[in-house]
Design a protein around this motif. Sequence first.
Motif, PDB file in Angstrom:
ATOM      1  N   ALA A 104      34.390  10.320  51.104  1.00 47.77           N
ATOM      2  CA  ALA A 104      34.796   8.932  50.864  1.00 47.77           C
ATOM      3  C   ALA A 104      36.267   8.803  50.428  1.00 47.77           C
ATOM      4  O   ALA A 104      37.007   7.988  50.990  1.00 47.77           O
ATOM      5  N   PRO A 105      36.740   9.610  49.452  1.00 52.71           N
ATOM      6  CA  PRO A 105      38.142   9.460  49.030  1.00 52.71           C
ATOM      7  C   PRO A 105      39.137   9.731  50.159  1.00 52.71           C
ATOM      8  O   PRO A 105      40.091   8.978  50.359  1.00 52.71           O
ATOM      9  N   SER A 106      38.896  10.807  50.920  1.00 50.27           N
ATOM     10  CA  SER A 106      39.838  11.138  51.992  1.00 50.27           C
ATOM     11  C   SER A 106      39.771  10.136  53.139  1.00 50.27           C
ATOM     12  O   SER A 106      40.729   9.983  53.902  1.00 50.27           O
ATOM     13  N   ASN A 107      38.651   9.428  53.253  1.00 50.38           N
ATOM     14  CA  ASN A 107      38.520   8.401  54.285  1.00 50.38           C
ATOM     15  C   ASN A 107      38.991   7.033  53.810  1.00 50.38           C
ATOM     16  O   ASN A 107      38.827   6.040  54.502  1.00 50.38           O
ATOM     17  N   GLY A 108      39.556   7.014  52.603  1.00 47.29           N
ATOM     18  CA  GLY A 108      40.123   5.767  52.089  1.00 47.29           C
ATOM     19  C   GLY A 108      39.107   4.769  51.588  1.00 47.29           C
ATOM     20  O   GLY A 108      39.405   3.576  51.494  1.00 47.29           O
ATOM     21  N   LYS A 109      37.916   5.231  51.259  1.00 49.59           N
ATOM     22  CA  LYS A 109      36.877   4.330  50.770  1.00 49.59           C
ATOM     23  C   LYS A 109      36.943   4.271  49.251  1.00 49.59           C
ATOM     24  O   LYS A 109      36.442   5.163  48.562  1.00 49.59           O
ATOM     25  N   GLY A 110      37.515   3.207  48.753  1.00 52.14           N
ATOM     26  CA  GLY A 110      37.678   3.069  47.314  1.00 52.14           C
ATOM     27  C   GLY A 110      36.538   2.328  46.665  1.00 52.14           C
ATOM     28  O   GLY A 110      36.746   1.553  45.724  1.00 52.14           O
ATOM     29  N   PHE A 111      35.330   2.525  47.163  1.00 48.67           N
ATOM     30  CA  PHE A 111      34.161   1.868  46.584  1.00 48.67           C
ATOM     31  C   PHE A 111      33.043   2.889  46.456  1.00 48.67           C
ATOM     32  O   PHE A 111      33.081   3.968  47.047  1.00 48.67           O
ATOM     33  N   ALA A 112      32.045   2.545  45.668  1.00 49.31           N
ATOM     34  CA  ALA A 112      30.934   3.462  45.414  1.00 49.31           C
ATOM     35  C   ALA A 112      30.079   3.636  46.663  1.00 49.31           C
ATOM     36  O   ALA A 112      29.792   2.674  47.372  1.00 49.31           O
ATOM     37  N   ILE A 113      29.671   4.867  46.927  1.00 48.38           N
ATOM     38  CA  ILE A 113      28.796   5.182  48.050  1.00 48.38           C
ATOM     39  C   ILE A 113      27.401   5.460  47.498  1.00 48.38           C
ATOM     40  O   ILE A 113      27.241   6.293  46.607  1.00 48.38           O
ATOM     41  N   SER A 114      26.395   4.786  48.023  1.00 47.47           N
ATOM     42  CA  SER A 114      25.045   4.969  47.486  1.00 47.47           C
ATOM     43  C   SER A 114      24.399   6.233  48.044  1.00 47.47           C
ATOM     44  O   SER A 114      24.734   6.691  49.141  1.00 47.47           O
ATOM     45  N   ASN A 115      23.440   6.760  47.276  1.00 47.23           N
ATOM     46  CA  ASN A 115      22.670   7.904  47.749  1.00 47.23           C
ATOM     47  C   ASN A 115      21.256   7.477  48.165  1.00 47.23           C
ATOM     48  O   ASN A 115      20.356   8.296  48.269  1.00 47.23           O
ATOM     49  N   TYR A 116      21.076   6.186  48.397  1.00 50.36           N
ATOM     50  CA  TYR A 116      19.754   5.681  48.766  1.00 50.36           C
ATOM     51  C   TYR A 116      19.270   6.334  50.054  1.00 50.36           C
ATOM     52  O   TYR A 116      19.984   6.365  51.056  1.00 50.36           O
ATOM     53  N   ILE A 117      18.044   6.806  50.033  1.00 50.25           N
ATOM     54  CA  ILE A 117      17.445   7.426  51.213  1.00 50.25           C
ATOM     55  C   ILE A 117      16.701   6.388  52.057  1.00 50.25           C
ATOM     56  O   ILE A 117      16.809   6.374  53.279  1.00 50.25           O
ATOM     57  N   LYS A 118      15.945   5.508  51.419  1.00 50.06           N
ATOM     58  CA  LYS A 118      15.162   4.493  52.144  1.00 50.06           C
ATOM     59  C   LYS A 118      16.108   3.403  52.647  1.00 50.06           C
ATOM     60  O   LYS A 118      16.721   2.692  51.842  1.00 50.06           O
ATOM     61  N   ARG A 119      16.206   3.257  53.975  1.00 47.87           N
ATOM     62  CA  ARG A 119      17.213   2.360  54.550  1.00 47.87           C
ATOM     63  C   ARG A 119      16.668   1.581  55.749  1.00 47.87           C
ATOM     64  O   ARG A 119      15.661   1.936  56.342  1.00 47.87           O
ATOM     65  N   ARG A 120      17.401   0.524  56.086  1.00 48.03           N
ATOM     66  CA  ARG A 120      17.246  -0.219  57.336  1.00 48.03           C
ATOM     67  C   ARG A 120      18.642  -0.496  57.882  1.00 48.03           C
ATOM     68  O   ARG A 120      19.559  -0.817  57.111  1.00 48.03           O
ATOM     69  N   SER A 121      18.805  -0.393  59.187  1.00 43.52           N
ATOM     70  CA  SER A 121      20.094  -0.711  59.810  1.00 43.52           C
ATOM     71  C   SER A 121      20.268  -2.221  59.876  1.00 43.52           C
ATOM     72  O   SER A 121      19.303  -2.963  60.072  1.00 43.52           O
ATOM     73  N   VAL A 122      21.513  -2.658  59.716  1.00 40.46           N
ATOM     74  CA  VAL A 122      21.823  -4.091  59.695  1.00 40.46           C
ATOM     75  C   VAL A 122      23.073  -4.356  60.521  1.00 40.46           C
ATOM     76  O   VAL A 122      24.039  -3.582  60.469  1.00 40.46           O
ATOM     77  N   LYS A 123      23.044  -5.427  61.295  1.00 37.23           N
ATOM     78  CA  LYS A 123      24.255  -5.947  61.919  1.00 37.23           C
ATOM     79  C   LYS A 123      24.761  -7.077  61.032  1.00 37.23           C
ATOM     80  O   LYS A 123      24.135  -8.131  60.920  1.00 37.23           O
ATOM     81  N   TRP A 124      25.886  -6.832  60.387  1.00 30.21           N
ATOM     82  CA  TRP A 124      26.426  -7.841  59.481  1.00 30.21           C
ATOM     83  C   TRP A 124      27.094  -8.954  60.264  1.00 30.21           C
ATOM     84  O   TRP A 124      27.746  -8.711  61.285  1.00 30.21           O
ATOM     85  N   ILE A 125      26.958 -10.167  59.772  1.00 31.63           N
ATOM     86  CA  ILE A 125      27.494 -11.344  60.457  1.00 31.63           C
ATOM     87  C   ILE A 125      28.702 -11.898  59.729  1.00 31.63           C
ATOM     88  O   ILE A 125      29.764 -12.058  60.308  1.00 31.63           O
ATOM     89  N   SER A 126      28.554 -12.185  58.434  1.00 33.04           N
ATOM     90  CA  SER A 126      29.663 -12.790  57.694  1.00 33.04           C
ATOM     91  C   SER A 126      29.440 -12.625  56.202  1.00 33.04           C
ATOM     92  O   SER A 126      28.354 -12.231  55.748  1.00 33.04           O
ATOM     93  N   THR A 127      30.486 -12.924  55.441  1.00 29.91           N
ATOM     94  CA  THR A 127      30.362 -13.076  53.996  1.00 29.91           C
ATOM     95  C   THR A 127      30.666 -14.525  53.656  1.00 29.91           C
ATOM     96  O   THR A 127      31.589 -15.122  54.227  1.00 29.91           O
ATOM     97  N   ILE A 128      29.890 -15.082  52.753  1.00 37.47           N
ATOM     98  CA  ILE A 128      30.138 -16.454  52.312  1.00 37.47           C
ATOM     99  C   ILE A 128      30.381 -16.461  50.813  1.00 37.47           C
ATOM    100  O   ILE A 128      29.909 -15.581  50.084  1.00 37.47           O
ATOM    101  N   GLY A 129      31.131 -17.434  50.341  1.00 39.16           N
ATOM    102  CA  GLY A 129      31.363 -17.589  48.918  1.00 39.16           C
ATOM    103  C   GLY A 129      30.160 -18.243  48.253  1.00 39.16           C
ATOM    104  O   GLY A 129      29.349 -18.902  48.905  1.00 39.16           O
ATOM    105  N   ARG A 130      30.047 -18.057  46.951  1.00 38.46           N
ATOM    106  CA  ARG A 130      28.934 -18.651  46.218  1.00 38.46           C
ATOM    107  C   ARG A 130      28.875 -20.160  46.442  1.00 38.46           C
ATOM    108  O   ARG A 130      27.787 -20.742  46.536  1.00 38.46           O
TER     109      ARG A 130
END
Length: 357
Positions: free
Chosen positions: A138-164
């Motif tokens: 993550a650091p060498s790839n420029g990812k300055g955020f936490a990476i989860s170790n979650y094993i149980k997953r589902r793939s998602v196609k993200w659409i957008s982010t909206i404000g509160r």
Amino acid sequence: METEIMNSKQVYIPEFDVNTHFWLLRAEGGKYFEDFIDDSYVGIRYNNVHVDDVLNIKGIQSVETIRDIFKEKSNDPDISKQSLTGRSNMTYHFVFGMHIGDVVLVPSKRSSHFAIGCITSDAFDEDTDYIKERIKNAPSNGKGFAISNYIKRRSVKWISTIGREELPSTLVWVLNAHQALFNIDDKQHLTEFMGLISPIFIYSNNIYVRIYANHGGNLTLGDWATIFPKDDSILQTVQMTADIHSPGFFTFIANIVNLKTLSIFIDKLWGFGNSHPFAVLILFGGTDFLKQGLVKWCQDRYSEHLDISLKREQLKAIKNSPADKLGLEIKTSGNAISNESPNTLNTDEKNHHTEEK
């Protein structure tokens, strides 16, 4: 959603299945919000129980039988029944409650923003070597955020982010909810959620066009009468609802059989002919208009998110049209997510990688 509108008359509009469900999943207080988006997935905690453990339960798969697995595999002999029930409930909903084509909302830290995505896979166990490699690099790839170790997953196609502030007021209650994963279906307001994904969509044999009045929600009957005389035949086939939970938004609804009428309605508002690029989007005759399931639409859509921002500028350029005078816009919510990450596997590669394990 669109297929080269400028060069082709073939246009896709998302169609929501009547069985589509909406979920909110917390990324551990927003800690893994960026990681979920960057790696095109959602996941849940408690790695001592895997998806395969749940799927391989003999007999009835239920919250109770999953709780037995958590109790058996727990490293804490004093774990409370309440904690076991909470973990098993979350796992049950993640594995059996969610389905491909459902919509998931993930809040960021302090719930200032929400990511909206479409679930595109069944639940699976991610390869632990892949997770370790991703965290390590993550650091060498420029990812300055936490990476989860979650094993149980589902793939998602993200659409957008909206404000509160863009969240429908009917969903504000989720800000105070404490569950990590829960269903947020609301039959009375489902189409409001759908309008966050696309301002034009199909649901239950109706097509919806969500229009924003930047002059505010106080348009009078006289304002609309300047466009549609009381004897106008369009008034007999197109419904209009004002969104009291999102002031300024109006939704126009027509049955599939009246698509041509709705096209005429839009033409009256903006005063353009079928040669205008946006007219193609709402020209419902012949082969110009094609409806598309949400999963496929999310996979095919341009990262520009319908490029509605461009279309909005083009529509604004049509001065002195009724829409211009009333300050009407067809606008998407939030900011598009491109689903493009040069340092991560794409969804197809990840699914293939998982199948090979």
